[in-house]
Enzyme design. Structure first.
Site, short mmCIF file in Angstrom:
data_model
loop_
_atom_site.label_atom_id
_atom_site.label_comp_id
_atom_site.label_asym_id
_atom_site.label_seq_id
_atom_site.Cartn_x
_atom_site.Cartn_y
_atom_site.Cartn_z
N HIS A 1 33.27 0.62 34.47
CA HIS A 1 34.02 -0.57 34.09
C HIS A 1 34.03 -0.78 32.57
CE1 HIS A 1 33.76 -1.46 38.33
NE2 HIS A 1 32.45 -1.43 38.27
N SER B 1 37.76 3.61 32.90
CA SER B 1 37.13 2.60 33.74
C SER B 1 36.99 3.18 35.15
CB SER B 1 37.98 1.34 33.77
OG SER B 1 37.19 0.27 34.27
N SER C 1 39.14 -3.68 36.33
CA SER C 1 37.91 -4.19 35.70
C SER C 1 37.89 -4.09 34.17
CB SER C 1 36.70 -3.43 36.26
OG SER C 1 36.78 -2.06 35.94
N ASP D 1 30.07 5.70 37.65
CA ASP D 1 29.83 4.46 38.40
C ASP D 1 30.73 4.51 39.64
OD1 ASP D 1 29.64 1.92 39.46
OD2 ASP D 1 29.90 0.88 37.56
N GLU E 1 25.49 5.12 38.46
CA GLU E 1 25.18 3.70 38.30
C GLU E 1 24.99 2.94 39.61
OE1 GLU E 1 24.83 1.96 35.51
OE2 GLU E 1 25.28 -0.11 36.00
N ASN F 1 20.86 3.79 39.97
CA ASN F 1 20.91 2.58 40.79
C ASN F 1 19.54 2.20 41.32
OD1 ASN F 1 22.51 0.51 42.38
ND2 ASN F 1 21.44 1.57 44.03
N LYS G 1 17.28 -1.66 37.81
CA LYS G 1 18.73 -1.69 38.00
C LYS G 1 19.04 -2.48 39.28
CE LYS G 1 23.09 -0.62 38.79
NZ LYS G 1 23.79 -1.12 39.98
N ASP H 1 20.52 -6.03 38.43
CA ASP H 1 21.98 -6.05 38.30
C ASP H 1 22.62 -6.42 39.65
OD1 ASP H 1 24.50 -4.69 38.86
OD2 ASP H 1 24.29 -3.47 37.08
N ASN H 2 22.27 -5.67 40.71
CA ASN H 2 22.92 -5.90 41.99
C ASN H 2 22.65 -7.33 42.48
OD1 ASN H 2 22.74 -3.17 41.39
ND2 ASN H 2 22.76 -2.53 43.53
N CYS I 1 25.12 -10.19 40.48
CA CYS I 1 26.10 -10.71 41.45
C CYS I 1 25.89 -12.21 41.68
CB CYS I 1 26.03 -9.93 42.77
SG CYS I 1 26.70 -8.25 42.60
N HIS J 1 31.65 -1.78 46.09
CA HIS J 1 32.29 -0.92 45.10
C HIS J 1 33.74 -0.57 45.43
CE1 HIS J 1 32.27 1.57 41.54
NE2 HIS J 1 32.99 2.43 42.23
N HIS K 1 29.21 -8.73 35.40
CA HIS K 1 27.87 -9.26 35.09
C HIS K 1 27.73 -9.54 33.59
CE1 HIS K 1 27.22 -8.01 39.05
NE2 HIS K 1 26.36 -7.04 38.90
N SER L 1 20.38 -2.37 33.22
CA SER L 1 21.04 -1.23 33.87
C SER L 1 21.33 -0.12 32.87
CB SER L 1 22.37 -1.67 34.49
OG SER L 1 22.18 -2.79 35.30
N GLN M 1 20.48 3.85 32.09
CA GLN M 1 21.50 4.89 31.95
C GLN M 1 21.23 5.77 30.73
OE1 GLN M 1 23.86 6.26 33.49
NE2 GLN M 1 24.77 4.88 34.97
#
Ligand code: NAI
Length: 476
Positions: free
Chosen positions: A51, A74, A79, A137, A199, A224, A229, A233-234, A238, A344, A397, A405, A409
């Site tokens: 993204h 992306s 996104s 990703d 990701e 992930n 991560k 992040d998740n 969210c 996703h 996010h 995250s 990476q």
């Protein structure tokens, strides 16, 4: 420099937001400082498919500061933040008339044909000498290389079946054209690639599948499943962006509404908590007894979609699975129920089936918000055409969580690029001491004071004073 973005005149706005984001991304900035002298990514030619947001701009510029050459697309048609894409192309030292940054191929609202063209461009280096790394990703860049190499070996790209998903037809057409233009292109690309860092949950699933079937062509690091991560992040990402997506798309009052969250994994947990925080009565659906029990003990009603499809107001899918909300479900929903997906891929909601209902009408309210009117006159509101609504309807996010995250990476890229021989083809996770390092880099910014183990305490619980503090099987 070749690139394709919406509008380079947005670069100055993008640059201001990048500067604000840098302050909120202490992990990435610490990594820049740590490796300023050694530049461990010198020689790396990284194709990124992720993204194209402001946070990703800070990631890209970190990779460049560490010595890498980068090309970017992306990983979703909706996104891209156009000002972020413009700023990355222009670069910190360029101007819109004299861009000096990184080639980006991304804009908000691509068609599927454009999307796969952009992915192909990011994988096509001038002179044909790159990429040698992928940062993915969802796995689309990895998929294009693997399928291209597979069809080159087979001597032909298969003809799609009529009932294949539209997107698959576009992938096959993209490969047919690119192989006709440059025969052997994907086989050569696959050979050159040292590895991919992935990701998200869905992309990681694809990698394990490919490895299980003996099809994986280069090593992969599963970013992930770094704790810093997926458990951040998740979940917390969210928790922030699901509400942002709902508000910007509909501005409906969430308090008092009945909201259904399909899937109580990391993403579902964040979504359910956020909706409850707004005063919604949240209902969870699950197939896994452990996650169902977790949801119940967290205080949510857990039932099947069939039981609540006619009475709930808001539906969010967060499963990474397909066909969760069918066309038949949507036909049964109440007037102006809101339907969104945060997983996703867009196949969690059967958009193709919805469009095929005889007499159904699609009324576009604004970009990424559609009212679908059924023949009986009642309607539902579908967000981002069933694609991830937090990035389609809002800006995904926020920086601080993405710093966690993306620090993973960058560390994973350094690991695979500089220690390639330690990673035979397979799917790996980063060692725990690096996971703990990522967390550590984010503590000061939040004013966290860590307790230090004494030597005796460390011996008593059997860990090193400097960590790692938990065994690999610990679940947090
Ligand atoms: P997860 O595997 O932790 O959770 C998914 C849950 O859905 C599991 O508990 C599973 O049992 C459940 N599930 C599967 N089929 C189901 C069904 N038919 N009905 C109800 N529940 C079902 O995965 P995670 O990390 O929560 O990710 C979910 C999706 O979100 C993935 O596609 C991932 O790539 C994506 N994702 C999206 C983000 C975004 O910003 N939009 C951020 C992070 C991940």
């Amino acid at each position: 420099m070749d690139f394709k973005v919406a509008d380079l005149s947005l670069a100055a706005f993008g640059r201001k937001e990048i500067q604000l984001a840098e302050h909120e991304m202490p992990g990435l900035m610490a990594i820049r400082k740590e490796y300023a002298g050694s530049r461990p990514l010198s020689g790396a030619k990284i194709t990124g498919s992720l993204h194209m947001t402001i946070q990703t701009a800070v990631l890209i510029e970190t990779l460049v500061e560490l010595g890498a050459e980068v090309r970017w697309a992306s990983c979703n048609i909706f996104s891209t933040q156009d000002h972020a894409a413009a700023a990355v192309v222009v670069g910190p030292d360029g101007t819109p008339d004299d861009p000096k940054g990184v080639p980006v191929f991304a804009w908000k609202g691509e068609t599927l044909e454009e999307y796969w063209w952009c992915t192909e461009q990011a994988l096509t280096w001038p002179g044909g000498d790159g990429p040698n790394m992928i940062l993915d990703d969802g796995g689309d860049a990895t998929l294009l290389v693997h399928k291209g190499a597979e069809y080159e070996a087979a001597g032909a790209v298969p003809t799609p079946n009529e009932d294949d998903p539209e997107e698959w037809k576009v992938v096959l057409e993209t490969l047919r054209r690119s192989i006709a233009e440059t025969p052997g292109k994907w086989t050569a690309t696959a050979k050159r690639i040292k590895g991919v860092t992935e990701e998200t949950t869905t992309g990681v699933h694809r990698l394990y599948e490919m490895h299980k079937n003996g099809r994986l062509l280069f090593p992969a690091i599963n970013v992930n499943d770094s704790v810093t991560k997926s458990k951040f992040d998740n979940k917390y990402g969210c928790r922030h962006s699901v509400i942002d997506g709902l508000n910007r798309a509909t501005d409906v009052l969430i308090g008092g509404k009945v909201a259904v969250v399909c899937g109580y994994g990391d993403v579902g947990k964040g979504c359910a908590e956020a909706l409850r925080g707004q005063g919604a009565r949240v209902i969870v659906t699950e197939i896994d007894p452990i996650c169902a029990l977790q949801a119940a003990m967290d205080g949510y009603q857990v039932t099947t979609l069939e039981d609540v499809v006619e009475t709930a107001d808001i539906f969010i899918t967060a499963t990474g699975n397909f066909n969760i909300i069918t066309a038949e479900h949507m036909a049964r929903m109440k007037h102006q129920a809101i339907v969104g997906n945060i997983g996703h891929f867009d196949n969690e909601i059967d958009m193709a089936g919805l469009a095929k209902i005889p007499g159904i009408k699609r009324v576009n309210i604004k970009p990424q918000v559609d009212e679908w009117v059924f023949p009986d006159g009642h309607s539902i509101i579908v967000l981002a055409e069933g694609r991830l609504m937090n990035l389609g309807c809002a800006t995904g996010h926020p920086s601080f969580v993405m710093s966690n995250s993306f620090t993973n990476q960058v560390i994973a890229q350094i690991e695979l690029f500089t220690k390639t021989e330690s990673y035979p083809v397979g799917v790996y996770r980063l060692p725990k001491h690096l996971d703990e390092k990522v967390a550590r880099l984010h503590l000061d910014a939040l004013g966290v004071k860590l307790t230090k183990l004494t030597k005796e305490q460390a011996e008593y619980i059997g860990v090193d004073i400097e960590g790692p503090y938990k065994p690999d099987h610990y679940r947090y």
